[in-house]
Design an enzyme around this catalytic site. Sequence first.
Site, PDB file in Angstrom:
ATOM      1  N   GLU A 111       0.845  -1.209   0.000  1.00  0.00           N
ATOM      2  CA  GLU A 111       0.000   0.000   0.000  1.00  0.00           C
ATOM      3  C   GLU A 111       0.872   1.248   0.000  1.00  0.00           C
ATOM      4  O   GLU A 111       1.654   1.485   0.931  1.00  0.00           O
ATOM      5  CB  GLU A 111      -0.942  -0.012   1.211  1.00  0.00           C
ATOM      6  CG  GLU A 111      -1.981   1.089   1.092  1.00  0.00           C
ATOM      7  CD  GLU A 111      -3.067   1.014   2.153  1.00  0.00           C
ATOM      8  OE1 GLU A 111      -3.416  -0.096   2.594  1.00  0.00           O
ATOM      9  OE2 GLU A 111      -3.551   2.083   2.543  1.00  0.00           O
ATOM     10  N   LYS A 126      -7.763  -1.491  10.902  1.00  0.00           N
ATOM     11  CA  LYS A 126      -7.043  -1.853   9.673  1.00  0.00           C
ATOM     12  C   LYS A 126      -5.846  -0.919   9.492  1.00  0.00           C
ATOM     13  O   LYS A 126      -4.761  -1.347   9.110  1.00  0.00           O
ATOM     14  CB  LYS A 126      -8.000  -1.770   8.480  1.00  0.00           C
ATOM     15  CG  LYS A 126      -7.444  -2.294   7.171  1.00  0.00           C
ATOM     16  CD  LYS A 126      -6.715  -1.247   6.370  1.00  0.00           C
ATOM     17  CE  LYS A 126      -6.244  -1.820   5.035  1.00  0.00           C
ATOM     18  NZ  LYS A 126      -5.426  -0.861   4.271  1.00  0.00           N
ATOM     19  N   ASP A 146       4.550 -13.964  11.429  1.00  0.00           N
ATOM     20  CA  ASP A 146       3.302 -14.482  10.872  1.00  0.00           C
ATOM     21  C   ASP A 146       2.186 -13.432  11.014  1.00  0.00           C
ATOM     22  O   ASP A 146       1.549 -13.320  12.064  1.00  0.00           O
ATOM     23  CB  ASP A 146       2.951 -15.778  11.628  1.00  0.00           C
ATOM     24  CG  ASP A 146       1.685 -16.424  11.135  1.00  0.00           C
ATOM     25  OD1 ASP A 146       0.919 -15.775  10.398  1.00  0.00           O
ATOM     26  OD2 ASP A 146       1.450 -17.588  11.498  1.00  0.00           O
ATOM     27  N   HIS A 178      -3.091  10.158  -0.090  1.00  0.00           N
ATOM     28  CA  HIS A 178      -3.224   8.912  -0.856  1.00  0.00           C
ATOM     29  C   HIS A 178      -3.099   9.146  -2.347  1.00  0.00           C
ATOM     30  O   HIS A 178      -2.531   8.341  -3.063  1.00  0.00           O
ATOM     31  CB  HIS A 178      -4.594   8.277  -0.574  1.00  0.00           C
ATOM     32  CG  HIS A 178      -4.578   7.436   0.658  1.00  0.00           C
ATOM     33  ND1 HIS A 178      -5.512   6.477   0.919  1.00  0.00           N
ATOM     34  CD2 HIS A 178      -3.722   7.405   1.701  1.00  0.00           C
ATOM     35  CE1 HIS A 178      -5.235   5.897   2.072  1.00  0.00           C
ATOM     36  NE2 HIS A 178      -4.167   6.455   2.570  1.00  0.00           N
TER      37      HIS A 178
HETATM   38  C1  MEV Z   1      -6.074   2.833   4.639  1.00  0.00           C
HETATM   39  O1  MEV Z   1      -5.247   1.758   4.336  1.00  0.00           O
HETATM   40  C2  MEV Z   1      -6.206   2.978   6.123  1.00  0.00           C
HETATM   41  C3  MEV Z   1      -7.179   4.052   6.617  1.00  0.00           C
HETATM   42  O2  MEV Z   1      -8.459   3.846   6.008  1.00  0.00           O
HETATM   43  C4  MEV Z   1      -7.247   3.912   8.090  1.00  0.00           C
HETATM   44  C5  MEV Z   1      -8.309   4.777   8.756  1.00  0.00           C
HETATM   45  O3  MEV Z   1      -9.301   5.113   8.121  1.00  0.00           O
HETATM   46  O4  MEV Z   1      -8.113   5.046   9.956  1.00  0.00           O
HETATM   47  C6  MEV Z   1      -6.716   5.409   6.178  1.00  0.00           C
END
Ligand code: MEV
Length: 443
Positions: free
Chosen positions: A86, A282, A298, A395
């Site tokens: 990413e 995430k 792992d 991003h």
């Molecule tokens: C993207 O990989 C992760 C985010 O969506 C995490 C979040 O929203 O806190 C930017």
Amino acid sequence: MKRKAIISGFSKLSREEKMEKMAELTGSAERIKSQLDSFRLKNKEQQDLLDEISENTLSNFYLPFGVAPNFLINEKLYHIPMVTEESSVIAAASRSAKFWADHGGFHARVISVIKSGQVHFLWNGKKDRLLELLPELKFELYRATKELTRNMRQRGGGIQGIKLVDLTGEMDNYYQLHVTFDTIDSMGANFINSCLEQMAQTMRKFFKYFEELSEEERNCEIIMSILSNYTPDCLVECSVECSLEELNSIHPGLSGREFAEKFLKASKIAELDVYRATTHNKGIFNGIDAVALATGNDFRAIEANGHVWASKTGKYKSLTQASISYNRFRYQLTIPLSLGTVGGLTSLHPLAKFGLELLGKPSAKELMMITAAAGLSNNFGALRSLVTTGIQQGHMKMHLSNLLNTLKADYEEKKQALEYFAHKTVSYSEVEAFIKSIRTKLQ
Ligand code: MEV
């Protein structure tokens, strides 16, 4: 629908034969071979090593290996290796690390390091009888695993306890032996599973040959023996903290207090809403998984563990907590992390080995703190953007670069595109149209 033919004995074929089989399914053997070959290492010894890590290996699948520099953790500076596909992960981690290095750094501590595994078995007898037999059974279990645990005991670890768990209320005759372990610097999966399988065998025999037991009581049915990837007692905590004034520089037009208060609300939303909690967590695993991969750990086990921990109250929540108290902002991550710095892939994979070298060959405990800092860093970076500029600004820069590469843009085209899209929304169709327009002008 036509079913594809089953391939029998695939694992026994040579690499060339396997590629031929793939070519039969997907197209030209020549193209497949040259593509797969192009990603193999020139160094035969290293390629052989990679080939043998898994089954049916045809080639290598590359992911970027990068470094997020300047993590000040408990006053020590680390440059953290990260493997991720990413685009914005390393950039976000580095940006947060730099900010916190200037504001006291990360404060981390390992709370506990115990892992566990279970022998799941059925026993059709009275529980009191089982409890009566337990001390003798435990003695036999320790004795039977003495050889297996010798090295680990010499390193200061080994089996920490054996407990009987009665689950007969959930399933007829169902009990567990819940065994706890300290595996020191290794993740310890093989060690734990070997001990458990030995224990299961010993236990079955213990009941079978115990003369005073009835026929029924002698039958102990072992269902399975396996470590648990849930390690709530292998826990690390990592936090950052600064005065509200120190946050004044975070975003133009927003005071430190305003930023912290908005950040707190965003953090609270991730505690109370499961949709947001999932994305929030995430973002934490963006950092944690990247370090896990770069150090040969792992990441599937780590993820499973973290998500169960996030649900420990019966509701899935964020893994972080934010607070403002006496003019100070504090942000903390508490997470179970079962990591290793010896054994397994850590010493086998050349880049995992290098990753650990870059970190100064840390102990597993040190790696737990480093990894937690990476997770907190990525998550802080995400929330910082979300409550200020929005996430797309950062991003999109990386997304643009990926799109340009997909469109095979050359250096000059990339330069023009970066200028053109500096303050515009990036989408595949817009970028494609822009590149086409440059190419048409040149014709
Ligand atoms: C993207 O990989 C992760 C985010 O969506 C995490 C979040 O929203 O806190 C930017």
